[in-house]
Design an enzyme around this catalytic site. Structure first.
Site, mmCIF file in Angstrom:
data_model
loop_
_atom_site.group_PDB
_atom_site.id
_atom_site.type_symbol
_atom_site.label_atom_id
_atom_site.label_comp_id
_atom_site.label_asym_id
_atom_site.label_seq_id
_atom_site.Cartn_x
_atom_site.Cartn_y
_atom_site.Cartn_z
ATOM 1 N N GLU A 165 0.836 -1.213 0.000
ATOM 2 C CA GLU A 165 0.000 0.000 0.000
ATOM 3 C C GLU A 165 0.866 1.257 0.000
ATOM 4 O O GLU A 165 0.542 2.246 -0.669
ATOM 5 C CB GLU A 165 -0.916 0.003 1.223
ATOM 6 C CG GLU A 165 -2.016 -1.059 1.178
ATOM 7 C CD GLU A 165 -2.835 -1.095 2.452
ATOM 8 O OE1 GLU A 165 -2.575 -0.269 3.360
ATOM 9 O OE2 GLU A 165 -3.747 -1.944 2.550
ATOM 10 N N SER B 48 19.059 -8.015 -8.666
ATOM 11 C CA SER B 48 17.844 -8.044 -9.482
ATOM 12 C C SER B 48 17.907 -9.034 -10.644
ATOM 13 O O SER B 48 16.917 -9.709 -10.916
ATOM 14 C CB SER B 48 17.533 -6.649 -10.024
ATOM 15 O OG SER B 48 16.960 -5.842 -9.022
ATOM 16 N N HIS C 125 3.219 -10.267 -9.383
ATOM 17 C CA HIS C 125 4.663 -10.507 -9.314
ATOM 18 C C HIS C 125 5.359 -9.424 -8.502
ATOM 19 O O HIS C 125 6.197 -9.708 -7.656
ATOM 20 C CB HIS C 125 5.254 -10.555 -10.725
ATOM 21 C CG HIS C 125 6.746 -10.640 -10.752
ATOM 22 N ND1 HIS C 125 7.432 -11.781 -10.410
ATOM 23 C CD2 HIS C 125 7.683 -9.708 -11.055
ATOM 24 C CE1 HIS C 125 8.733 -11.559 -10.504
ATOM 25 N NE2 HIS C 125 8.915 -10.312 -10.886
ATOM 26 N N SER C 126 4.997 -8.188 -8.762
ATOM 27 C CA SER C 126 5.556 -7.048 -8.038
ATOM 28 C C SER C 126 4.605 -5.878 -8.221
ATOM 29 O O SER C 126 3.547 -6.002 -8.866
ATOM 30 C CB SER C 126 6.951 -6.683 -8.571
ATOM 31 O OG SER C 126 6.840 -6.088 -9.858
#
Length: 440
Positions: free
Chosen positions: A117, A203, A332-333
């Site tokens: 959020e 990443s 996923h993200s």
């Protein structure tokens, strides 16, 4: 006499010609091993076969047909209502450890929801949740030693939390402030902590896998009591780095656990479009790695499987693959919206049908360790801790901008010092264009 003379001549030739001696030694070695190499009339033995393996000869062509083979079974301890199906498989961890497991799973779930959020509100730049995969992470973390090196992918915050990395530290990292031990140099959720033997996340997908194999090989030579664990998803298993890591670990017999979180999706690509074979577990078998498939929503099954995998890896000095079958509830993200490629009813079905936190809660209720009021109180406590952590992290300043030049070289080279000088001169001349008050 002639025989003795020929032996003397042979010894003279060997002394005078080392290449000849080498050829004779090689030929003698090849001759002595010939029976093992060619096998016998019933069994084949070729150099390309696994050591100690003798395949039988057949007189008609026989193709291996994966569609007709029985799938690798899924090991579980509890059913979806938290009932232990075989008492001999109950790890009997006791109330304290089980409460820690449940608390860590709930804490992760609450933190994921609130930081997701926060990203949507523009307070942090990026986030990834682990909704639905809590049991896989906590069960495996509890089964390893805290000193065992962890090479994570990016959804394994619970492993760090199990080892004592606080919610506040997680939030500081996501905000990239001056209290972030990574000094704000990583994207959010790219945690790392030398104190907790948790290698900083990168990443690029699957790069941690060959690194983990190399680290495990180093441990094999220096500290064989430890075991590396590396986490990856079903999508990462399609990367070339994964196959290189499997093969290196298998051939070098590295003490490590490969833990695959098979959650059904590689971002937007479902597993049905990723592979045709029997999941990721079959690849472990193909590389000669001891392998088990486990119900990733059953925290006790994951714990038992990882515990036994670690024991096998250390005692036998070899890799083990654990494939945890689970489901990714969230996108996923925050850069992804999963409703674009999967129906919301599918997500709701899994959320209602097989929730790992619910399963463990049911187990605890059967033992009198949990009830609705205690669970609600725990969730509220976790919510307040995350919100307080966000408040503190948001108020903290960013690391000094000079940090962008640090931690690359032990001794900063002259060319980089020149860049630092240029940066300082530029900022000094343009102070009104930068929010310098937000930085230490």
């Amino acid at each position: 006499m002639a025989c003795r003379l020929s032996k003397m001549l042979a010894r003279t030739c060997l002394r005078q010609s080392s290449p000849l001696r080498a050829r004779l030694i090689v030929r003698r070695s090849m001759t002595s091993s010939a029976p093992e190499t060619v096998g016998d009339d019933d069994h084949a033995k070729f150099p390309g076969q696994r050591p100690g393996q003798h395949a039988r000869y057949i007189s008609e062509p026989m193709f291996q047909q994966p569609d007709t083979m029985e799938p690798i079974p899924v090991y579980r301890v509890m059913n979806r209502e938290g009932v232990v199906l075989d008492e001999s498989q109950d790890p009997k961890l006791g109330k304290e450890v089980t409460e820690k497991m449940f608390g860590t799973m709930v804490q992760l779930s609450v933190m994921d929801r609130l930081l997701h959020e926060a990203q949507r509100q523009g307070r942090i730049s990026f986030y990834m949740t682990a909704h639905g995969e809590e049991a896989t992470l906590v069960g495996s973390a509890a089964a390893m030693r805290n000193e065992d090196p962890v090479f994570a992918q990016y959804r394994e915050a619970a492993v760090l939390m199990w080892r004592g990395f606080s919610v506040q530290q997680c939030v500081h990292q996501c905000f990239g402030n001056t209290h972030d031990i990574g000094k704000g140099k990583q994207m959010p959720v790219h945690y790392g902590s030398a104190k907790h033997s948790y290698v900083t996340i990168s990443s690029p997908l699957a790069t941690q896998l060959p690194q983990a194999s190399g680290a495990a090989y180093a441990l094999k030579r220096s500290n064989p009591d430890l075991c590396v664990i590396t986490y990856f998803g079903d999508g990462a298993a399609s990367e070339g780095d994964a196959h290189a890591a499997f093969n290196f670990a298998a051939t070098l017999q590295c003490p490590m656990v490969f833990l695959c979180r098979n959650n059904g999706y590689a971002i937007s690509t479902p597993t049905s479009d990723q592979y045709r074979g029997d999941g990721i577990a079959s690849r472990g078998v193909g590389y000669g790695i001891n392998t088990i498939r486990v119900d990733g929503n059953d925290v006790f099954a994951v714990y038992n499987a990882t515990r036994d995998a670690r024991k096998m890896a250390v005692e036998q000095q070899r890799p083990v693959l654990v494939e945890a079958m689970t489901y990714r509830i969230g996108s996923h993200s925050t850069s992804d919206e999963s409703s674009a490629y999967r129906d919301k009813s599918e997500v709701k079905k899994w959320q209602d049908f097989d929730q790992p936190i619910y399963r463990l809660a049911q187990f605890m209720k059967q033992h009198g360790w949990m009830d609705e009021s205690r669970e609600s109180a725990l969730r509220e406590e976790c919510r307040k801790e995350v919100l307080n952590s966000v408040t503190l992290a948001e108020k903290a300043k960013k690391p000094p901008m000079e940090e962008m030049f640090m931690d690359v070289y032990s001794d900063m080279p002259q060319r980089l010092r020149g860049q630092v000088a240029e940066y300082k001169e530029h900022v000094a001349q343009n102070q009104d264009k930068y929010p310098l008050d937000q930085y230490d």
